[in-house]
Scaffold this active site. Structure first.
Site, PDB file in Angstrom:
ATOM      1  N   ASP A  42       0.809  -1.225   0.000  1.00 35.15           N
ATOM      2  CA  ASP A  42       0.000   0.000   0.000  1.00 35.15           C
ATOM      3  C   ASP A  42       0.841   1.274   0.000  1.00 35.15           C
ATOM      4  O   ASP A  42       0.305   2.376   0.171  1.00 35.15           O
ATOM      5  CB  ASP A  42      -0.903   0.015   1.246  1.00 35.15           C
ATOM      6  CG  ASP A  42      -1.907  -1.123   1.197  1.00 35.15           C
ATOM      7  OD1 ASP A  42      -2.198  -1.594   0.088  1.00 35.15           O
ATOM      8  OD2 ASP A  42      -2.369  -1.532   2.274  1.00 35.15           O
ATOM      9  N   HIS A 245      28.276   4.151 -10.780  1.00 31.81           N
ATOM     10  CA  HIS A 245      26.955   4.394 -10.202  1.00 31.81           C
ATOM     11  C   HIS A 245      26.793   3.658  -8.873  1.00 31.81           C
ATOM     12  O   HIS A 245      25.744   3.058  -8.599  1.00 31.81           O
ATOM     13  CB  HIS A 245      25.851   4.012 -11.190  1.00 31.81           C
ATOM     14  CG  HIS A 245      25.787   4.938 -12.355  1.00 31.81           C
ATOM     15  ND1 HIS A 245      25.223   4.604 -13.561  1.00 31.81           N
ATOM     16  CD2 HIS A 245      26.225   6.212 -12.508  1.00 31.81           C
ATOM     17  CE1 HIS A 245      25.328   5.612 -14.399  1.00 31.81           C
ATOM     18  NE2 HIS A 245      25.938   6.609 -13.778  1.00 31.81           N
ATOM     19  N   ASP A 262      29.249  11.986  -4.825  1.00 37.38           N
ATOM     20  CA  ASP A 262      28.511  12.636  -5.917  1.00 37.38           C
ATOM     21  C   ASP A 262      27.082  12.798  -5.409  1.00 37.38           C
ATOM     22  O   ASP A 262      26.336  11.821  -5.310  1.00 37.38           O
ATOM     23  CB  ASP A 262      28.567  11.745  -7.170  1.00 37.38           C
ATOM     24  CG  ASP A 262      27.899  12.399  -8.371  1.00 37.38           C
ATOM     25  OD1 ASP A 262      27.173  13.397  -8.204  1.00 37.38           O
ATOM     26  OD2 ASP A 262      28.110  11.893  -9.500  1.00 37.38           O
ATOM     27  N   ASP A 273      24.414  19.110  -8.941  1.00 37.48           N
ATOM     28  CA  ASP A 273      25.084  17.829  -9.231  1.00 37.48           C
ATOM     29  C   ASP A 273      26.577  18.053  -8.981  1.00 37.48           C
ATOM     30  O   ASP A 273      27.278  18.585  -9.843  1.00 37.48           O
ATOM     31  CB  ASP A 273      24.801  17.433 -10.687  1.00 37.48           C
ATOM     32  CG  ASP A 273      25.406  16.079 -11.056  1.00 37.48           C
ATOM     33  OD1 ASP A 273      25.946  15.406 -10.161  1.00 37.48           O
ATOM     34  OD2 ASP A 273      25.343  15.724 -12.244  1.00 37.48           O
ATOM     35  N   HIS A 352      33.664   7.823 -19.211  1.00 37.56           N
ATOM     36  CA  HIS A 352      32.380   8.530 -19.351  1.00 37.56           C
ATOM     37  C   HIS A 352      32.584   9.903 -19.992  1.00 37.56           C
ATOM     38  O   HIS A 352      33.714  10.332 -20.225  1.00 37.56           O
ATOM     39  CB  HIS A 352      31.653   8.625 -17.998  1.00 37.56           C
ATOM     40  CG  HIS A 352      32.394   9.366 -16.913  1.00 37.56           C
ATOM     41  ND1 HIS A 352      32.558  10.726 -16.929  1.00 37.56           N
ATOM     42  CD2 HIS A 352      32.989   8.925 -15.780  1.00 37.56           C
ATOM     43  CE1 HIS A 352      33.207  11.091 -15.826  1.00 37.56           C
ATOM     44  NE2 HIS A 352      33.501  10.025 -15.112  1.00 37.56           N
ATOM     45  N   HIS A 356      26.932  17.124 -18.812  1.00 37.20           N
ATOM     46  CA  HIS A 356      25.570  17.011 -19.350  1.00 37.20           C
ATOM     47  C   HIS A 356      24.804  18.250 -18.951  1.00 37.20           C
ATOM     48  O   HIS A 356      25.175  18.944 -17.998  1.00 37.20           O
ATOM     49  CB  HIS A 356      24.884  15.741 -18.798  1.00 37.20           C
ATOM     50  CG  HIS A 356      24.994  15.597 -17.299  1.00 37.20           C
ATOM     51  ND1 HIS A 356      24.153  16.251 -16.438  1.00 37.20           N
ATOM     52  CD2 HIS A 356      25.866  14.919 -16.511  1.00 37.20           C
ATOM     53  CE1 HIS A 356      24.490  15.960 -15.184  1.00 37.20           C
ATOM     54  NE2 HIS A 356      25.543  15.163 -15.200  1.00 37.20           N
ATOM     55  N   HIS A 363      20.142  14.817 -15.494  1.00 40.64           N
ATOM     56  CA  HIS A 363      20.572  14.749 -16.891  1.00 40.64           C
ATOM     57  C   HIS A 363      19.473  15.462 -17.659  1.00 40.64           C
ATOM     58  O   HIS A 363      18.492  14.855 -18.085  1.00 40.64           O
ATOM     59  CB  HIS A 363      20.747  13.305 -17.353  1.00 40.64           C
ATOM     60  CG  HIS A 363      21.922  12.626 -16.699  1.00 40.64           C
ATOM     61  ND1 HIS A 363      22.266  11.328 -16.927  1.00 40.64           N
ATOM     62  CD2 HIS A 363      22.850  13.090 -15.818  1.00 40.64           C
ATOM     63  CE1 HIS A 363      23.348  11.017 -16.211  1.00 40.64           C
ATOM     64  NE2 HIS A 363      23.708  12.067 -15.525  1.00 40.64           N
ATOM     65  N   GLU A 386      32.706  17.297 -15.298  1.00 46.03           N
ATOM     66  CA  GLU A 386      32.975  16.230 -14.336  1.00 46.03           C
ATOM     67  C   GLU A 386      33.948  15.157 -14.830  1.00 46.03           C
ATOM     68  O   GLU A 386      33.613  13.975 -14.866  1.00 46.03           O
ATOM     69  CB  GLU A 386      31.653  15.579 -13.924  1.00 46.03           C
ATOM     70  CG  GLU A 386      30.757  15.156 -15.099  1.00 46.03           C
ATOM     71  CD  GLU A 386      29.488  14.472 -14.607  1.00 46.03           C
ATOM     72  OE1 GLU A 386      29.596  13.483 -13.880  1.00 46.03           O
ATOM     73  OE2 GLU A 386      28.401  14.953 -14.977  1.00 46.03           O
ATOM     74  N   TYR A 390      39.642   6.536 -13.074  1.00 49.99           N
ATOM     75  CA  TYR A 390      39.217   5.394 -12.262  1.00 49.99           C
ATOM     76  C   TYR A 390      40.166   4.233 -12.554  1.00 49.99           C
ATOM     77  O   TYR A 390      40.129   3.663 -13.649  1.00 49.99           O
ATOM     78  CB  TYR A 390      37.770   5.014 -12.602  1.00 49.99           C
ATOM     79  CG  TYR A 390      36.854   6.233 -12.613  1.00 49.99           C
ATOM     80  CD1 TYR A 390      36.255   6.688 -11.442  1.00 49.99           C
ATOM     81  CD2 TYR A 390      36.645   6.956 -13.793  1.00 49.99           C
ATOM     82  CE1 TYR A 390      35.446   7.825 -11.457  1.00 49.99           C
ATOM     83  CE2 TYR A 390      35.850   8.086 -13.810  1.00 49.99           C
ATOM     84  CZ  TYR A 390      35.256   8.524 -12.647  1.00 49.99           C
ATOM     85  OH  TYR A 390      34.471   9.657 -12.659  1.00 49.99           O
ATOM     86  N   ARG A 408      36.769  11.808  -9.160  1.00 52.48           N
ATOM     87  CA  ARG A 408      35.979  12.662 -10.056  1.00 52.48           C
ATOM     88  C   ARG A 408      35.799  13.998  -9.359  1.00 52.48           C
ATOM     89  O   ARG A 408      35.659  14.048  -8.124  1.00 52.48           O
ATOM     90  CB  ARG A 408      34.610  12.023 -10.370  1.00 52.48           C
ATOM     91  CG  ARG A 408      33.726  12.902 -11.226  1.00 52.48           C
ATOM     92  CD  ARG A 408      32.536  12.167 -11.872  1.00 52.48           C
ATOM     93  NE  ARG A 408      31.543  11.686 -10.932  1.00 52.48           N
ATOM     94  CZ  ARG A 408      31.409  10.418 -10.565  1.00 52.48           C
ATOM     95  NH1 ARG A 408      32.216   9.494 -11.063  1.00 52.48           N
ATOM     96  NH2 ARG A 408      30.482  10.055  -9.706  1.00 52.48           N
ATOM     97  N   GLU A 410      33.371  17.410  -9.924  1.00 47.91           N
ATOM     98  CA  GLU A 410      32.227  17.855 -10.729  1.00 47.91           C
ATOM     99  C   GLU A 410      31.663  19.168 -10.197  1.00 47.91           C
ATOM    100  O   GLU A 410      31.324  19.266  -9.013  1.00 47.91           O
ATOM    101  CB  GLU A 410      31.117  16.785 -10.687  1.00 47.91           C
ATOM    102  CG  GLU A 410      29.856  17.191 -11.426  1.00 47.91           C
ATOM    103  CD  GLU A 410      28.825  16.074 -11.511  1.00 47.91           C
ATOM    104  OE1 GLU A 410      28.790  15.218 -10.608  1.00 47.91           O
ATOM    105  OE2 GLU A 410      28.052  16.079 -12.486  1.00 47.91           O
TER     106      GLU A 410
END
Ligand code: GLY
Ligand code: MN
Ligand code: MN
Length: 440
Positions: A42, A245, A262, A273, A352, A356, A363, A386, A390, A408, A410
């Site tokens: 529910d 991710h 991030d 971001d 990557h 963006h 995004h 960004e 890695y 990273r 960003e």
């Protein structure tokens, strides 16, 4: 979703007017709201309005549809919304109903959502173009296409049927790509609070702390400002930073590790971001610092490219170049940087893109290419920058000192006539500044 202010309602009306210019007298735009999604039995996931629908209406309820029909008798802006329902409102909360949609949200006319099926033929008849993105709202796709077919079948006797479906990419999404002053005000706030949250996370990090505890610091900062995460926060210590991710956030931070965060908060529909990577114990090791400085140099060089008229492909080209030269200097790659880029060898450590569009969606919408070429930047566009490196813990042929390092950096950057404006300067990124913050 917060109730809109009078200024926001003025802004939504101006946006509708601009969209209707693009739609034209022979067109009609149909923009459905988001639907609720079941989480378990529910219980629903926290409701987030569809960004296109929010952009045009400010209406925060699910299961609604906005119709913009320029020149229509009775008014161009028609909202279809959930009906008032005493019982449901006791359980689930207040509803505006059609009356509230007109009074509060300035619809010219509003009807119960169930009426849309009945009214669709009259709304579509005589309009040649339907501005509606097929494939995103399956339940409406079926109804709208069936209605067009019906009109077509009787069109020899009645009004002409629509001949074209036009995705919202070339109209509404082009508007959303260029941010208005009101949008920038919301985005600046989201960026400022998100930067503050990152500072707080840096201060809260230490060996022995768990990733989820750091995430909690960030989310508390957002919620104190009536914000929520604009996307799943990534808090990855050690080699978790090499999982792009990573959102489990369930490991304990170790002395000597870096922590990659991030995270960005959403304020009144606009999300920041931001990524920062810093040493858990407050001091970069030699190899960590070497890799970090390469990423930082790439990021600064890429940011400098966000100028009106420049190709929006430039930041990625420039970042890739600086990163690849750095990888050669560090001995991660061997060879000529141009050749390494040409043969995509750099992708072993930088897999990557460099940025963006950013706005209501992390995004964000807006085409990246026009006529097959990266489009030029224009004032009012906001893009993330960004770059990262890695180095997987099992990367073959790599100096073991570099293994497991993921970095990273960003920031969110506004294109202005005066050049790039970083909207997220409130969280340090220079090595000395990061170390000083963590000492303090
Ligand atoms: N946080 C998602 C991204 O950086 O693209
Ligand atoms: Mn991003
Ligand atoms: Mn990000």
């Amino acid at each position: 979703m917060p109730a809109p202010t009078a200024a926001e309602l003025d802004e939504y009306a101006a946006r509708r007017a601009r969209l209707m210019e693009a739609v034209g007298a022979d067109g009609i735009a149909i923009v459905p709201a988001a639907r609720e999604t079941v989480r378990n039995r529910d219980v629903h996931y926290r409701f987030r309005q569809d960004s296109d629908f929010w952009y045009l209406t400010g209406f925060g309820e699910p299961d609604a549809v906005a119709v913009l029909a320029p020149g229509r008798d009775g008014g161009a802006f028609v909202l279809f919304v959930r009906e008032r329902n005493k019982e449901r409102e006791i359980w689930d909360g207040r509803r505006a109903g059609p009356e509230g949609a007109v009074k509060t949200y300035r619809a010219d006319q509003a009807y119960a959502a169930a009426e849309l099926d009945r009214m669709l033929p009259a709304l579509l008849a005589g309009r040649s173009k339907v501005f509606y993105t097929l494939g995103e709202h399956p339940e409406w796709d079926v109804k709208i296409t069936a209605c067009v077919r019906e009109i077509r079948e009787v069109s020899r006797r009645g009004p002409a049927a629509p001949t074209e479906f036009v995705a919202l990419d070339t109209s509404l999404h082009e508007l959303r790509l260029i941010k208005t002053p009101a949008e920038l005000a919301a985005l600046r706030h989201a960026c400022a609070v998100s930067a503050q949250a990152h500072v707080r996370a840096m201060r809260a990090s230490a060996p022995g702390v768990w990733e989820w505890q750091v995430a909690a610091e960030i989310h508390h900062e957002f919620e104190k400002h009536r914000m929520e995460p604009g996307y799943g926060s990534i808090v990855g210590g050690g080699d978790n930073a090499c999982i792009l991710h990573y959102t489990e956030n369930d490991a304990q931070l170790a002395d000597g590790d870096l922590l990659l965060i991030d995270a960005g908060g959403e304020f009144r529909g606009y999300t920041a971001d931001i990524t920062r990577t810093f040493p858990v114990n407050g001091r970069f090791s030699g190899p960590q610092k070497d890799v970090y400085e390469v990423v930082l140099a790439a990021q600064k060089a890429a940011i400098a490219e966000l100028k009106p008229g420049n190709s929006s492909g430039r930041p990625h080209e420039v970042a890739t170049r600086v990163l690849t030269e750095g990888m050669v200097a560090l001995g991660l790659l061997q060879g000529d940087p141009d050749e390494l880029i040409h043969t995509e060898k750099h992708r072993q450590f930088y897999m990557h893109g460099t940025g963006h569009w950013l706005g209501m969606d992390v995004h964000d919408v807006g085409r990246y290419k026009l006529q097959g070429q990266p489009r030029p930047f224009a004032e009012g566009m906001v893009m993330t920058v960004e770059p990262g490196l890695y180095i997987a813990p099992d990367a073959p042929g790599v100096d073991p000192r570099f293994r497991g390092i993921g970095i990273r950096i960003e920031d969110d950057v506004l294109v202005t006539a005066a050049g790039p404006e970083v909207l997220t300067p409130g969280v340090p990124k220079e090595v000395a500044d990061v170390e000083a913050l963590m000492r303090g």
